[in-house]
Write a protein that holds these residues in place. Structure first.
Motif, PDB file in Angstrom:
ATOM      1  N   HIS A 142      -6.209  -7.646  21.239  1.00 30.97           N
ATOM      2  CA  HIS A 142      -7.544  -8.225  21.106  1.00 30.97           C
ATOM      3  C   HIS A 142      -8.588  -7.122  21.123  1.00 30.97           C
ATOM      4  N   ALA A 143      -9.690  -7.411  20.446  1.00 33.64           N
ATOM      5  CA  ALA A 143     -10.839  -6.501  20.486  1.00 33.64           C
ATOM      6  C   ALA A 143     -11.435  -6.565  21.889  1.00 33.64           C
ATOM      7  N   VAL A 144     -11.735  -5.404  22.447  1.00 33.19           N
ATOM      8  CA  VAL A 144     -12.340  -5.356  23.775  1.00 33.19           C
ATOM      9  C   VAL A 144     -13.642  -6.156  23.730  1.00 33.19           C
ATOM     10  N   SER A 149      -9.768 -14.658  24.168  1.00 30.77           N
ATOM     11  CA  SER A 149      -8.397 -14.314  23.773  1.00 30.77           C
ATOM     12  C   SER A 149      -7.666 -13.601  24.899  1.00 30.77           C
ATOM     13  N   GLU A 150      -8.368 -12.721  25.597  1.00 28.93           N
ATOM     14  CA  GLU A 150      -7.731 -12.047  26.727  1.00 28.93           C
ATOM     15  C   GLU A 150      -7.308 -13.068  27.783  1.00 28.93           C
ATOM     16  N   GLY A 151      -8.102 -14.098  27.994  1.00 29.68           N
ATOM     17  CA  GLY A 151      -7.743 -15.139  28.946  1.00 29.68           C
ATOM     18  C   GLY A 151      -6.466 -15.859  28.556  1.00 29.68           C
ATOM     19  N   VAL A 152      -6.309 -16.145  27.271  1.00 28.61           N
ATOM     20  CA  VAL A 152      -5.075 -16.781  26.807  1.00 28.61           C
ATOM     21  C   VAL A 152      -3.886 -15.857  27.074  1.00 28.61           C
ATOM     22  N   MET A 153      -4.038 -14.589  26.789  1.00 29.99           N
ATOM     23  CA  MET A 153      -2.965 -13.621  27.007  1.00 29.99           C
ATOM     24  C   MET A 153      -2.543 -13.597  28.472  1.00 29.99           C
ATOM     25  N   MET A 158       1.047 -12.245  30.055  1.00 28.33           N
ATOM     26  CA  MET A 158       1.042 -10.909  29.461  1.00 28.33           C
ATOM     27  C   MET A 158       0.230  -9.967  30.340  1.00 28.33           C
ATOM     28  N   ARG A 159       0.572  -8.689  30.260  1.00 31.46           N
ATOM     29  CA  ARG A 159      -0.144  -7.671  31.016  1.00 31.46           C
ATOM     30  C   ARG A 159      -0.630  -6.588  30.061  1.00 31.46           C
ATOM     31  N   VAL A 160      -1.698  -5.909  30.460  1.00 27.47           N
ATOM     32  CA  VAL A 160      -2.242  -4.833  29.634  1.00 27.47           C
ATOM     33  C   VAL A 160      -1.226  -3.703  29.575  1.00 27.47           C
ATOM     34  N   GLU A 161      -0.926  -3.286  28.358  1.00 28.17           N
ATOM     35  CA  GLU A 161      -0.028  -2.147  28.155  1.00 28.17           C
ATOM     36  C   GLU A 161      -0.808  -0.876  27.840  1.00 28.17           C
ATOM     37  N   ARG A 162      -1.848  -1.009  27.023  1.00 25.06           N
ATOM     38  CA  ARG A 162      -2.646   0.166  26.656  1.00 25.06           C
ATOM     39  C   ARG A 162      -3.971  -0.244  26.043  1.00 25.06           C
ATOM     40  N   ARG A 163      -4.872   0.690  26.051  1.00 25.08           N
ATOM     41  CA  ARG A 163      -6.128   0.564  25.309  1.00 25.08           C
ATOM     42  C   ARG A 163      -6.073   1.601  24.198  1.00 25.08           C
ATOM     43  N   THR A 164      -6.620   1.233  23.059  1.00 26.52           N
ATOM     44  CA  THR A 164      -6.576   2.119  21.911  1.00 26.52           C
ATOM     45  C   THR A 164      -7.763   1.789  21.011  1.00 26.52           C
ATOM     46  N   GLY A 171     -12.918   0.412  16.283  1.00 27.27           N
ATOM     47  CA  GLY A 171     -13.287  -0.496  17.368  1.00 27.27           C
ATOM     48  C   GLY A 171     -12.263  -0.459  18.495  1.00 27.27           C
ATOM     49  N   PRO A 172     -12.720  -0.633  19.740  1.00 26.37           N
ATOM     50  CA  PRO A 172     -11.793  -0.581  20.875  1.00 26.37           C
ATOM     51  C   PRO A 172     -10.899  -1.820  20.927  1.00 26.37           C
ATOM     52  N   LEU A 173      -9.610  -1.586  21.165  1.00 30.50           N
ATOM     53  CA  LEU A 173      -8.607  -2.644  21.246  1.00 30.50           C
ATOM     54  C   LEU A 173      -7.873  -2.564  22.571  1.00 30.50           C
ATOM     55  N   CYS A 174      -7.356  -3.700  22.988  1.00 32.04           N
ATOM     56  CA  CYS A 174      -6.511  -3.777  24.173  1.00 32.04           C
ATOM     57  C   CYS A 174      -5.199  -4.441  23.762  1.00 32.04           C
ATOM     58  N   VAL A 175      -4.098  -3.792  24.085  1.00 29.03           N
ATOM     59  CA  VAL A 175      -2.770  -4.303  23.743  1.00 29.03           C
ATOM     60  C   VAL A 175      -2.140  -4.862  25.007  1.00 29.03           C
ATOM     61  N   HIS A 176      -1.779  -6.140  24.952  1.00 28.77           N
ATOM     62  CA  HIS A 176      -1.065  -6.801  26.040  1.00 28.77           C
ATOM     63  C   HIS A 176       0.410  -6.906  25.659  1.00 28.77           C
ATOM     64  N   VAL A 177       1.278  -6.986  26.652  1.00 25.55           N
ATOM     65  CA  VAL A 177       2.715  -7.086  26.398  1.00 25.55           C
ATOM     66  C   VAL A 177       3.336  -8.121  27.332  1.00 25.55           C
TER      67      VAL A 177
END
Length: 182
Positions: A142-144, A149-153, A158-164, A171-177
């Protein structure tokens, strides 16, 4: 939730939703969703999509079913039959640094926001991914700033794996896994 798996036409149902393959009559309502600046604010660079781009994307989503055995489902409201948007699985080729991966994602029209429908659809897709497709690991990007969307994750476990950053527009992104327990 029930899952009916036919080789080419998986269909999922939840108490309020039907998740199914795409039909021609889905183009117009999906094009309306893609043309809404508020919906598209967090997608890619935030640009809206026109009807031709929507047709091309639906065709690409359908090809993913054939290529990868996963894809995005068209989602409809079971009670009214109204088109809601999509939820499903895709290969996040836009973000090569996390490949190989399968992403769980969703996009709903504004009329369907705030009712828990994205979480309901995503849970059905998650169950499908783990049980029917045997996937042991899923990502969601999801876009930071896209807190909904982060709430659904988070509700999916799901947990945060990385920011990129998005490779095309920065644009800043957050990857959940989510990794299935053995």
């Amino acid at each position: 939730m029930t899952t009916t798996l036919r080789t080419s036409t998986p269909r999922l149902t939840t108490p309020r939703l039907t998740l199914r393959r795409w039909r021609e009559d889905d183009v117009e309502p999906m094009a309306a969703i893609n043309a809404d600046p508020e919906v598209m604010r967090w997608i890619g660079d935030g640009s809206v999509r026109d009807r031709a781009e929507t047709v091309a994307r639906i065709a690409a989503w359908e090809r993913e079913w054939e290529e990868y055995g996963v894809g995005l489902f068209a989602v409809e409201d079971r009670e009214s039959g109204r088109f809601v948007g999509f939820a499903g699985l895709s290969v996040p080729t836009f973000l090569p640094e996390i490949l190989p991966a399968v992403e769980i994602g969703w996009r709903f029209g504004k009329d369907f926001w705030g009712r828990g429908l994205a979480t309901e659809a995503a849970r059905a897709v998650l169950d499908f991914a783990l049980r029917d497709r045997g996937l042991a690991r899923l990502v969601s990007v999801h876009a930071v700033g896209n807190d909904a969307s982060e709430g659904v994750m988070r509700k999916l476990g799901m947990r945060v794996e990385r920011r990129t950053t998005h490779p095309a527009h920065g644009g800043p992104l957050c990857v959940h896994v989510l990794e299935a327990r053995s």
